[in-house]
Design a protein around this motif. Structure first.
Motif, PDB file in Angstrom:
ATOM      1  N   ALA A  88       0.583 101.236 -43.433  1.00 15.54           N
ATOM      2  CA  ALA A  88       1.551 102.181 -42.876  1.00 15.54           C
ATOM      3  C   ALA A  88       0.809 103.403 -42.325  1.00 15.54           C
ATOM      4  N   GLU A  89       1.549 104.242 -41.598  1.00 16.07           N
ATOM      5  CA  GLU A  89       0.949 105.463 -41.052  1.00 16.07           C
ATOM      6  C   GLU A  89       0.762 106.518 -42.129  1.00 16.07           C
TER       7      GLU A  89
ATOM      8  N   TYR B   7     -11.953 104.622 -53.111  1.00 14.29           N
ATOM      9  CA  TYR B   7     -12.297 103.709 -52.019  1.00 14.29           C
ATOM     10  C   TYR B   7     -11.798 104.183 -50.659  1.00 14.29           C
ATOM     11  N   ASP B   8     -11.247 105.397 -50.575  1.00 16.07           N
ATOM     12  CA  ASP B   8     -10.792 105.965 -49.308  1.00 16.07           C
ATOM     13  C   ASP B   8      -9.881 104.976 -48.569  1.00 16.07           C
ATOM     14  N   LEU B   9      -8.844 104.514 -49.258  1.00  8.99           N
ATOM     15  CA  LEU B   9      -7.967 103.503 -48.699  1.00  8.99           C
ATOM     16  C   LEU B   9      -7.100 104.053 -47.567  1.00  8.99           C
ATOM     17  N   LEU B  10      -6.740 103.177 -46.636  1.00  5.55           N
ATOM     18  CA  LEU B  10      -5.740 103.508 -45.635  1.00  5.55           C
ATOM     19  C   LEU B  10      -4.380 103.641 -46.319  1.00  5.55           C
TER      20      LEU B  10
END
Length: 269
Positions: A44-45, A76-79
């Motif tokens: 998602a955005e 983990y710097d996820l989206l």
């Protein structure tokens, strides 16, 4: 990604001692059952968490699925993702539903983003969320000890039997359940008893919460007695309640016998 976080039952629950950190050490067999929520995670955005089904108390930022995402996103710097949870497993019912949702969030994010987090590392993340959360990473019958977050194998032969779970809608908080319990070590080894035939469990495999909670909520004992009257080989309360379960040799349909309660029935794997 769509996954189905399943519940668990406690077969035997001995409250061994109170710990210095305020928690309790326990001994129990955690056994997965098929009563499940549905959890969908999509890119998602911006991050969002939505629920349908049984209303979940508290704000979305405090939900365990949100906490699981934030924990992994930090490392983990996820989206961002959109998490949609269809809640069907009762809350405050001794079934570990919220813990399962969080553990399955960890597993789903690991797969969705191809993070390569090992089973052991996933369990460590889950332990940071809740005591029984780590169980749902491997999600198989286990002997559980300490806070319920340490595991060992167990020889228990009930696969293929029929289980009926009856939830009368009584919400019992963990604090309420532990308030009347006196911690003590069991005279018999739970793993030894559970390795034997189920026909020998009735008077030997106990849930220590039952003694006080049955006095406060007599309906729970009534349900347990009825499960035995209907032919259960073993019946007990799961966790700190209020779900009661009966294990039967053969398939049953007990919905007409408990018309006013939430009920799930199916085969044990």
């Amino acid at each position: 990604m769509l996954v189905f976080p399943n519940a668990k039952i406690n077969i035997g629950l001995n409250i061994v001692e109170k710990r210095a950190d305020g928690f309790h050490n326990i001994e129990s067999c955690f056994y997965p059952v098929g009563w499940s929520d549905a959890l969908e995670i999509t890119l998602a955005e911006s991050f969002s968490f939505h629920t349908d089904g049984i209303a979940i108390p508290g704000s979305t930022k405090d939900n365990l699925c949100t906490k699981a995402y934030e924990m992994l996103a930090s490392d983990y710097d996820l989206l961002p993702v959109r998490i949609h949870l269809l809640k069907t497993v009762p809350i405050g019912a001794g079934l570990g539903g919220g813990s399962a949702d969080a553990a399955f969030t960890i597993k789903a994010l690991n797969q969705l983003f191809d993070l390569g987090i090992s089973i052991e590392e996933q369990e460590q993340y889950a332990r940071r969320i809740g005591s029984d959360c780590a169980f749902f990473i491997r999600n198989r019958p286990m002997y559980c000890f300490e806070k319920g977050d340490k595991f060992d194998t167990i020889d228990i032969q009930i696969s293929g039997k029929w289980i009926v779970l009856v939830n009368p809608g009584i919400h019992i908080s963990t604090v309420e359940a532990y308030s009347g319990v006196v911690a003590k070590r069991s005279a018999e080894d739970l793993r030894t008893i559970l390795s034997g035939p189920i026909t020998e469990w009735k008077d030997r495999v106990h849930n220590d919460f039952e003694a006080t909670l049955f006095k406060k909520f007599p309906l729970l004992e009534t349900i347990k007695d009825k499960l035995y009257d209907l032919g259960a080989q073993y019946a007990a309360m799961s966790g700190s309640g209020s779900t009661m379960f009966g294990i039967f040799e053969h398939e049953q349909n007990l919905k007409p016998d408990f018309p006013h309660f939430r009920l799930w029935q199916g085969f044990l794997k």
